[in-house]
Design a protein around this motif. Structure first.
Motif, PDB file in Angstrom:
ATOM      1  N   LEU A 377     -26.568  19.853 -11.062  1.00 55.33           N
ATOM      2  CA  LEU A 377     -25.979  20.008 -12.396  1.00 55.33           C
ATOM      3  C   LEU A 377     -24.999  21.172 -12.449  1.00 55.33           C
ATOM      4  O   LEU A 377     -24.042  21.146 -13.231  1.00 55.33           O
ATOM      5  N   SER A 498     -19.898  11.147 -17.569  1.00 53.64           N
ATOM      6  CA  SER A 498     -20.356  12.351 -18.263  1.00 53.64           C
ATOM      7  C   SER A 498     -21.357  12.012 -19.368  1.00 53.64           C
ATOM      8  O   SER A 498     -21.634  12.851 -20.227  1.00 53.64           O
ATOM      9  N   ALA A 499     -21.887  10.792 -19.328  1.00 53.77           N
ATOM     10  CA  ALA A 499     -22.900  10.408 -20.335  1.00 53.77           C
ATOM     11  C   ALA A 499     -24.093  11.352 -20.243  1.00 53.77           C
ATOM     12  O   ALA A 499     -24.607  11.603 -19.155  1.00 53.77           O
ATOM     13  N   PRO A 500     -24.550  11.904 -21.380  1.00 52.15           N
ATOM     14  CA  PRO A 500     -25.678  12.846 -21.353  1.00 52.15           C
ATOM     15  C   PRO A 500     -26.911  12.306 -20.661  1.00 52.15           C
ATOM     16  O   PRO A 500     -27.673  13.053 -20.046  1.00 52.15           O
ATOM     17  N   ALA A 501     -27.134  10.984 -20.755  1.00 45.69           N
ATOM     18  CA  ALA A 501     -28.344  10.390 -20.163  1.00 45.69           C
ATOM     19  C   ALA A 501     -28.390  10.611 -18.654  1.00 45.69           C
ATOM     20  O   ALA A 501     -29.463  10.773 -18.066  1.00 45.69           O
ATOM     21  N   ARG A 503     -27.273  13.158 -16.964  1.00 48.04           N
ATOM     22  CA  ARG A 503     -27.682  14.539 -16.657  1.00 48.04           C
ATOM     23  C   ARG A 503     -29.133  14.781 -17.059  1.00 48.04           C
ATOM     24  O   ARG A 503     -29.891  15.427 -16.343  1.00 48.04           O
ATOM     25  N   THR A 504     -29.533  14.260 -18.208  1.00 44.44           N
ATOM     26  CA  THR A 504     -30.893  14.462 -18.687  1.00 44.44           C
ATOM     27  C   THR A 504     -31.921  13.902 -17.718  1.00 44.44           C
ATOM     28  O   THR A 504     -32.980  14.498 -17.502  1.00 44.44           O
ATOM     29  N   LYS A 507     -33.168  16.302 -15.010  1.00 36.80           N
ATOM     30  CA  LYS A 507     -33.885  17.534 -15.349  1.00 36.80           C
ATOM     31  C   LYS A 507     -35.404  17.345 -15.281  1.00 36.80           C
ATOM     32  O   LYS A 507     -35.917  16.252 -15.480  1.00 36.80           O
TER      33      LYS A 507
END
Length: 507
Positions: A377, A498-501, A503-504, A507
Motif C-alpha cells: 500500500l 484505485s477502487a477503495p475495495a 486496498r481495503t 489490510k
C-alpha cells in the motif's frame, strides 16, 4: 558457431533382475511404431566438466567431452522442462570451447571448470520407424560404468529420444509398454546425476541463509528474492543464444529484484541493498538497449505493414530494415559485453552473498500478514501521487515524462503485489491485475513517445537521401493519435485500479 538441437526423451531402468534378463521388449505395434531396426553398438567415452562444488549439476546442466558415436565432441545440455533439454554442441577439442564456457558463465564465474566424472558406455541403438519408414525415435540401451577417482558404479539404462517434430505422446505409449515389461522411468534426470549420486558426489545443498524462521516476513522476502536471482541466472544462456523474449525476461528479473529491495525497506537494510540495486539498474539498462530496439522495431514494422499502398512512398521498408540492422547489431554487442564483464560477475556474487546472509531489520521477524500489506500500500500511494500529478499537467513533453514516471511506479506496485500473492492470496492478485492494466496503458503511451522520436529520425534520414518522408509523417501522426487515446483512457482505467475495495482487502 555452436550447433543446437532440442532433445525430447525419456530414460528408463529395469525394476527387477528378472526384467533385466528379459531385456527391452519389442515396440513394434506400439502407437505408430511399425518397425524396429537394429543400428548396431557403439562405445562412448564421456568426461563431464563442472566446478569443484558442482554448480552446473546443481542446476541440472551437463557439460561433457565425448568421443565415439556420430556426434562426438563437446555437448552442453540446458534444461527446458522435465524430459526436454537443449543440447548445444561444439567440435572436439582439448579444452572447453569458448562458446560453451560463455553459456555457463553465470554459474561458473571465477570457480573454473574441470573433469568431475567419467562415463564409459556401450550403447546398442535401434530406430523406431512408422509405416512409411520415417524415423520416430531412437532407442538406446546403455551399459554404463561411472568412474570418479577410485570410485566406480555401473548400471543399465534405456533411453528413447524423439526425432524432430514427433508428437511427445509417443513417449507415453512407450512407457506403458515398458511398464508392462518391468521397466520404470529413471529416478535420476540424467546419467550424470545418477553417476554423482552413486559415487557419493551429489552437489552440495545451497546455503539456506539467515532469513529467519519460516512464516516470517524475512523468510518470505528472501525466498522471493532467491527466486528472482535464479531466474536472472537461468536466462543468461538464453540471452547469449539470442532466444526470443530472453532479454525481456532477464531484464524483468533485475527489475523485480531492485523493486523488492525498495518495497521491503523495513525488512532489509537499504545500506546493503541500495548498492546492489544500483548495479541491477546498470544491468537492466545495458540489456534494455537491445530489448527496447526489439520492441520498437516490431511496433514500427507492424504499423508500416498496416498502411495501405497509397500511403507508402519511397523505399520505406528497406530503410526501416537497414536502420534496425545497424542499431540492433550495436545493442546486442552492448548486452553481451555487459554479460561478459567482471562487473556482472561481481553483481551475481553480491546477490549470492546477500541471500546467504540477508541484512535483516526488525520488520523481518514480524508476520507477513502485517508487513506485506503495508509495503504494498505504501508503493500504491506513491503510484497514486504520480498519476494525479501527471493528469494535472497539460499535454506535452512534461506530461509525457510524468506518465513515464507513473508507469515505473505502476510496475513497482505490480511487482510488490505479485510478490505478496503467496501470503495474501486473492486480494494481492486482484490488485496486481488491476495495476497491470494501468502499467500496460502507460507502456503503450511511452512506446508511442519513443516511436515518434524514431520516426522523426527516419524522416530526416529519408530526406537526406532524397527520398520522400511522407510515409514517416503518416506514421508519426498515427502514433500521436494512439498516445492521445491512451491519455483519454487513463482516468477510467485508473479509477478501476484505485477502487477503495482493492486496498481495503489487503489490510
Amino acid at each position: 558457431m555452436a550447433d543446437t538441437k532440442r532433445e525430447i526423451e525419456r530414460k528408463f531402468e529395469f525394476s527387477t533382475a528378472e526384467a533385466a534378463r528379459r531385456g527391452v521388449p519389442d515396440l513394434t505395434g506400439t502407437a505408430a511404431i511399425a518397425a524396429v531396426t537394429d543400428q548396431g553398438t557403439v562405445d562412448l567415452d564421456a568426461v563431464y566438466y563442472d566446478t569443484p562444488d558442482r554448480r552446473l549439476a546443481a542446476d541440472g546442466l551437463t557439460l561433457r567431452r565425448r568421443t565415439g558415436g556420430q556426434d562426438e565432441g563437446w555437448h552442453l545440455k540446458l534444461p527446458v522442462s522435465p524430459g526436454v533439454r537443449d543440447e548445444v554442441g561444439a567440435a572436439l577439442s582439448d579444452t572447453v570451447p569458448p562458446a560453451l564456457a560463455a553459456l555457463v558463465r553465470s554459474r561458473v564465474r571465477d570457480a573454473g571448470l574441470g573433469p568431475q566424472v567419467r562415463l564409459v558406455s556401450s550403447r546398442h541403438v535401434s530406430h523406431l520407424l512408422d509405416a512409411d519408414g520415417a524415423l520416430l525415435a531412437e532407442l538406446s540401451t546403455d551399459e554404463v560404468v561411472a568412474e570418479r577417482g577410485e570410485t566406480t558404479a555401473g548400471w543399465t539404462e534405456v533411453e528413447v529420444e524423439l526425432a524432430d517434430g514427433v508428437d511427445p505422446d509417443l513417449l507415453d505409449a512407450v512407457e506403458t509398454t515398458f511398464r508392462k515389461a518391468g521397466l520404470r522411468v529413471c529416478g535420476a534426470p540424467s546419467k550424470l546425476a545418477r553417476a554423482l549420486a552413486e559415487t557419493d558426489a551429489e552437489p552440495p545443498a545451497r546455503p539456506s541463509g539467515g532469513a529467519g524462521p519460516e512464516g516470517t516476513a524475512g523468510a518470505h522476502v528472501v525466498a522471493y528474492l532467491t527466486e528472482q536471482r535464479d531466474t536472472l541466472i537461468a536466462h543468461d544462456p538464453a540471452v547469449r543464444r539470442n532466444l526470443p523474449d530472453s532479454v525481456h525476461q532477464m531484464r524483468v528479473a533485475t527489475r523485480r529484484l531492485r523493486s523488492t529491495f525498495k518495497t521491503y525497506r523495513k525488512v532489509l537494510d537499504r545500506e546493503v541493498t541500495d548498492p546492489i540495486g544500483e548495479e541491477l539498474r546498470w544491468l537492466a539498462a545495458e540489456l534494455g538497449v537491445d530489448r527496447d530496439q526489439e520492441v520498437l522495431m516490431e511496433r514500427l514494422r507492424s504499423h508500416l505493414a498496416a498502411l495501405p499502398p497509397t500511403l507508402l512512398a519511397g523505399p520505406a521498408r528497406d530503410r526501416l530494415q537497414t536502420w534496425n540492422t545497424s542499431r540492433r547489431s550495436a545493442s546486442r554487442r552492448r548486452a553481451l559485453a555487459a554479460l561478459d564483464s567482471d562487473r556482472y560477475v561481481t553483481l551475481l556474487d553480491a546477490l549470492d552473498a546477500l541471500l546467504d546472509a540477508p541484512p535483516l531489520l526488525d520488520g523481518a521477524a514480524k508476520s507477513p500478514g502485517k508487513v506485506l500489506p503495508k509495503a504494498v500500500l505504501r508503493d500504491y500511494a506513491r503510484l497514486a501521487t504520480r498519476i494525479d500529478a501527471a493528469l494535472a499537467l497539460d499535454k506535452g513533453r512534461e506530461r509525457d515524462l510524468a506518465l513515464h514516471e507513473a508507469r515505473k511506479a505502476a510496475k513497482r506496485v505490480r511487482y510488490a503485489a505479485d510478490s505478496a500473492v503467496p501470503e495474501l492470496g486473492k486480494p494481492a492478485k486482484r490488485l496486481a491485475k488491476a495495476v497491470k492494466k494501468v502499467q500496460s496503458l502507460l507502456g503503450d503511451h511511452q512506446d508511442s513517445v519513443v516511436a515518434r522520436e524514431a520516426l522523426r529520425g527516419l524522416a530526416d534520414q529519408a530526406a537526406d537521401a532524397g527520398e520522400s518522408a511522407f510515409t514517416w509523417g503518416v506514421l508519426y501522426g498515427r502514433e500521436e493519435a494512439l498516445a492521445e487515446r491512451s491519455e483519454r483512457e487513463l482516468p477510467g482505467i485508473w479509477a478501476k485500479a484505485s477502487a477503495p475495495a482493492l486496498r481495503t482487502a489487503l489490510k
